[in-house]
Design a protein around this motif. Structure first.
Motif, short mmCIF file in Angstrom:
data_model
loop_
_atom_site.label_atom_id
_atom_site.label_comp_id
_atom_site.label_asym_id
_atom_site.label_seq_id
_atom_site.Cartn_x
_atom_site.Cartn_y
_atom_site.Cartn_z
N UNK A 1 -1.58 -18.38 -13.28
CA UNK A 1 -2.51 -17.72 -11.51
C UNK A 1 -2.56 -18.66 -10.89
N UNK B 1 -14.34 -18.57 -20.82
CA UNK B 1 -13.47 -18.98 -22.02
C UNK B 1 -13.62 -19.47 -23.57
N UNK C 1 -15.50 -8.30 -20.60
CA UNK C 1 -14.38 -9.29 -21.71
C UNK C 1 -14.17 -9.73 -22.95
N UNK D 1 -5.49 -21.46 -24.56
CA UNK D 1 -5.53 -20.95 -24.12
C UNK D 1 -6.30 -20.48 -22.22
N UNK E 1 3.56 -10.69 -23.45
CA UNK E 1 3.60 -11.80 -24.56
C UNK E 1 4.24 -11.17 -26.06
N UNK F 1 -19.15 -11.43 -21.15
CA UNK F 1 -18.50 -12.14 -21.77
C UNK F 1 -18.79 -11.56 -22.86
N UNK G 1 -7.69 -11.26 -16.09
CA UNK G 1 -8.22 -11.85 -15.47
C UNK G 1 -8.90 -11.47 -14.07
N UNK H 1 -11.49 -12.11 -25.18
CA UNK H 1 -10.46 -11.75 -25.61
C UNK H 1 -10.12 -12.80 -27.02
N UNK I 1 -2.70 -22.09 -20.40
CA UNK I 1 -2.55 -20.82 -19.92
C UNK I 1 -2.65 -19.58 -19.16
N UNK I 2 -3.54 -19.53 -18.59
CA UNK I 2 -4.64 -19.07 -18.25
C UNK I 2 -4.03 -19.42 -16.61
N UNK J 1 -2.69 -8.53 -14.68
CA UNK J 1 -3.46 -9.39 -14.71
C UNK J 1 -4.58 -9.00 -15.31
N UNK K 1 -20.83 -8.35 -15.05
CA UNK K 1 -20.08 -9.76 -16.07
C UNK K 1 -20.59 -9.98 -17.14
N UNK L 1 -7.50 -9.02 -22.89
CA UNK L 1 -6.56 -10.12 -22.38
C UNK L 1 -6.50 -11.00 -23.64
N UNK L 2 -5.43 -12.37 -23.96
CA UNK L 2 -5.18 -12.87 -24.76
C UNK L 2 -5.35 -12.82 -26.00
N UNK M 1 -7.23 -24.41 -29.24
CA UNK M 1 -7.00 -23.04 -28.99
C UNK M 1 -7.30 -22.11 -28.09
#
Lengths: 137, 137, 137
Positions: free
Chosen positions: C48, C135, A29, C40, A100, A134, A119, A31, C43-44, A117, A132, A62-63, C36
């Motif tokens: 969703x 996040x 992931x 975000x 975006x 990050x 996420x 971002x 927004x996510x 999408x 997973x 993403x993001x 920030x």
């Protein structure tokens, strides 16, 4: 004699255990807009794809990470294009994020694919048993 | 009378439910070079190891977090050495990362152990049912 | 004629497949003090929650993200208060973090609830099959 055979068998078994790769599936992931994060992500995937050829790797961007997949903006374009040719590696970017940032598919590094999408893609992979990671600071 | 016994049993049961710890297993992923992240990771593990003595915690350090485990460079050396003595806490660092930064085992904080591949370690733990927490900003 | 009916059925099926939502459950982990990241995250969750009304979303805030839930300090207060009214969205903050920052419940944005331990909350959700998104940058 029997003792030596047993020992030999045990050694063979132990060797086999350590040499054998247990295939894994990992979704990464990303971002971050930080190019250091883009670069360490590529290093991780590159090393693992080589070390574990039976495993599967998917990098979902993403993001804030949109520039990582855009030609002429990405600092990892060459590596990404090369790695994306591996059957066990995929790079996917979120279509919502592209919209975006007003990026269309012609601007993406060759080999990068899209998902509606980002996420949701990660969550579906997790539900299918993928591990997973990050990436980030 | 029977009603009171039932009520008493229900209360005992409810009390037991809340007082009893459900042991968890958590793998923490640390890749940041930010000492604030190193410090908050230590705070999380310290508090949880004390609050949940039946649970297991493993902190995996790789990529940018190498200094966190190096004597004389880490800002959390004292806490790490102390915490590593707990049977339910382990600190492990990626051998690939050590090699890349030319760090050998003699430079590691006492109690820190090594794994060949930090990401693989995390993914194996996840596959074994451990929960995953990415530390970071 | 039969061919057209088959084609029609196939199209209906394909349409239904893409229109149908497979409900997911996602726990978001927010520890950053970076606004920030707060923005975000909102927004996510906002996107969703709207796109997947049958799914469930929980945002867990702890460690450095405390200001995200504090009235007059949060930059996402209006959105959080509105979103928290959705039955499928919850915002929870760690009581340990609140205590450490001397924040009491009266200072929290309306709709935010508390849990004793933010990390434990996330790990329990993961164990119950929720997907996990960290996040952050």
């Amino acid at each position: 004699m029997k003792k030596y055979i047993m020992l030999l068998l045990a050694l063979c078994f132990a060797f086999n255990m350590s040499a054998q790769e247990t295939p894994v599936k990992i979704v990464f992931d990303v971002t971050s807009d930080n190019v250091k994060v883009h670069e360490s992500t590529m290093r991780h995937v590159k090393l693992m794809a080589k070390a574990y050829p039976e495993s599967k790797f998917e990098v979902v961007m993403y993001s804030g990470s949109i520039n990582m997949v855009v030609k002429n903006k990405s600092t990892v374009a060459v590596d990404m294009e090369t790695l994306a040719k591996n059957a066990n590696v995929s790079f996917v970017v979120c279509e919502g994020t592209m919209k975006r940032h007003k990026i269309d598919t012609s601007q993406l590094i060759s080999g990068v694919t899209t998902v509606p999408d980002g996420i949701l893609e990660i969550i579906i992979k997790q539900a299918e048993g993928w591990g997973y990671i990050k990436e980030g600071q």
